[in-house]
Write an enzyme that holds these catalytic residues in place. Structure first.
Site, PDB file in Angstrom:
ATOM      1  N   LYS A  83      19.740 -46.542  -2.928  1.00  0.00           N
ATOM      2  CA  LYS A  83      18.326 -46.646  -3.316  1.00  0.00           C
ATOM      3  C   LYS A  83      17.467 -46.234  -2.128  1.00  0.00           C
ATOM      4  O   LYS A  83      17.656 -46.744  -1.009  1.00  0.00           O
ATOM      5  CB  LYS A  83      18.049 -48.100  -3.695  1.00  0.00           C
ATOM      6  CG  LYS A  83      16.913 -48.319  -4.651  1.00  0.00           C
ATOM      7  CD  LYS A  83      16.941 -49.799  -5.069  1.00  0.00           C
ATOM      8  CE  LYS A  83      15.880 -50.139  -6.065  1.00  0.00           C
ATOM      9  NZ  LYS A  83      15.833 -51.593  -6.310  1.00  0.00           N
TER      10      LYS A  83
HETATM   11  O1  G3P Z   1      13.327 -53.654  -9.555  1.00  0.00           O
HETATM   12  C1  G3P Z   1      12.220 -53.905  -8.761  1.00  0.00           C
HETATM   13  C2  G3P Z   1      11.867 -55.321  -8.828  1.00  0.00           C
HETATM   14  O2  G3P Z   1      12.798 -56.092  -8.122  1.00  0.00           O
HETATM   15  C3  G3P Z   1      10.495 -55.657  -8.413  1.00  0.00           C
HETATM   16  O3  G3P Z   1      10.115 -56.677  -9.252  1.00  0.00           O
HETATM   17  O4  G3P Z   1       8.833 -58.589  -9.984  1.00  0.00           O
HETATM   18  O5  G3P Z   1       9.049 -58.077  -7.527  1.00  0.00           O
HETATM   19  O6  G3P Z   1       7.649 -56.652  -8.994  1.00  0.00           O
HETATM   20  P1  G3P Z   1       8.845 -57.544  -8.921  1.00  0.00           P
END
Ligand code: G3P
Length: 218
Positions: A83
Site C-alpha cells: 500500500k
Molecule cells: O481503509 C481506510 C480506513 O482505515 C480509514 O477509515 O474510518 O479511519 O476514515 P477511517
C-alpha cells in the site's frame, strides 16, 4: 463484489474468515497501532489466515525508501499487497512495484477522481477512495465512487475500485449499486449487514410455533 476487512485484529479476521466474509484484508499504520503488534508479525499472521490480498502500508514518503520498505513487506508473504500513499513518490513506487516486483499495489488516501486517474495510469491494482472521510467534510463520498467508476469504464482501466473508510451498511449498499469492485469495512459494519428487525421477529415467531408442535428434527 469482494469484501475486504479493514482491521489488523487477528481474532476478528479469523472469525469473519470462518463466516466466508473475507476476500482480503486492508491494514494501515493506525490499525497496526491499534492491534498493539509488530507490523511484520501481524501481517504474517493475517496472511496465514487469509488467501486473498493483505494490504500492508509503507510509511516512507520518499521513493527510494518506499521501495526498500516495499521489499521488506513483500518478503513477508506472497499475498501481501503493497500500500502506497497517493503522492508523486507513491505513484512512482506503484509503477516500479507493479512492473519490476510484479506485486499487487493498493494506492491509498484517494480523495478525487483525478487522483484515481493517476493511480490507474501508474498501474495500481487497487485504488482506495476514502468515502467516510469525504462525508465528514460535508462532501458526498459515494459521488466520488461513481465518478471513478465512470472514468475507469471509459478507458477500460483494470485498477479495482476499493471503497475505503466505510462507516455504514449504506456505504456498502451504495458501493454495490455503483459497481465498485471491492469494499473494505470494519468488522462491525460487515457483521451489521445481516441485521434486519423483521428477520429477528420472523425467526422468533417460527421458533415459538415450532415449540408448540412438540416435535424435534433428528
Ligand atoms: O481503509 C481506510 C480506513 O482505515 C480509514 O477509515 O474510518 O479511519 O476514515 P477511517
Amino acid at each position: 463484489m469482494k469484501f475486504f476487512v479493514d482491521t489488523a485484529d487477528v481474532k476478528e479476521i479469523r472469525e469473519l474468515n470462518e463466516l466466508g466474509l473475507v476476500d482480503g484484508v486492508t491494514t494501515n499504520p493506525s490499525l497496526i497501532l491499534k492491534s498493539g503488534g509488530n507490523i511484520a508479525d501481524v501481517t504474517k499472521e493475517i496472511c496465514s489466515i487469509v488467501e486473498g490480498p493483505v494490504s500492508a502500508e509503507v510509511v516512507a514518503t520518499e521513493y527510494a525508501q518506499m521501495m526498500k520498505e516495499a521489499e521488506v513487506l513483500a518478503a513477508i508473504a506472497d499475498n501481501v499487497c503493497i500500500k502506497v500513499p497517493l503522492t508523486l513518490d507513491g505513484l512512482r513506487a506503484c509503477k516500479t512495484i507493479r512492473t519490476e516486483m510484479e506485486r499487487m499495489v493498493n494506492v491509498t488516501l484517494c480523495f478525487s477522481a483525478n487522483q484515481a486517474l493517476l493511480a490507474a495510469k501508474a498501474g495500481a491494482s487497487f485504488i482506495s477512495p476514502f468515502v467516510g472521510r469525504l462525508d465528514d467534510t460535508g462532501l458526498d463520498g459515494m459521488e466520488l465512487i461513481s465518478e471513478i467508476r465512470q472514468i475507469y469504464d471509459n478507458f477500460d482501466f483494470d485498477t479495482e475500485i476499493l471503497v475505503a473508510s466505510v462507516r455504514t451498511v449504506n456505504h456498502i449498499k451504495e458501493a454495490a449499486l455503483i459497481g465498485a469492485d471491492v469494499i473494505t469495512a470494519p468488522p462491525a459494519a460487515l457483521r451489521a449487514l445481516v441485521k434486519h428487525p423483521l428477520t429477528d421477529k420472523g425467526l422468533e415467531a417460527f421458533l415459538a410455533d415450532w415449540a408448540k408442535t412438540g416435535q424435534k428434527i433428528g
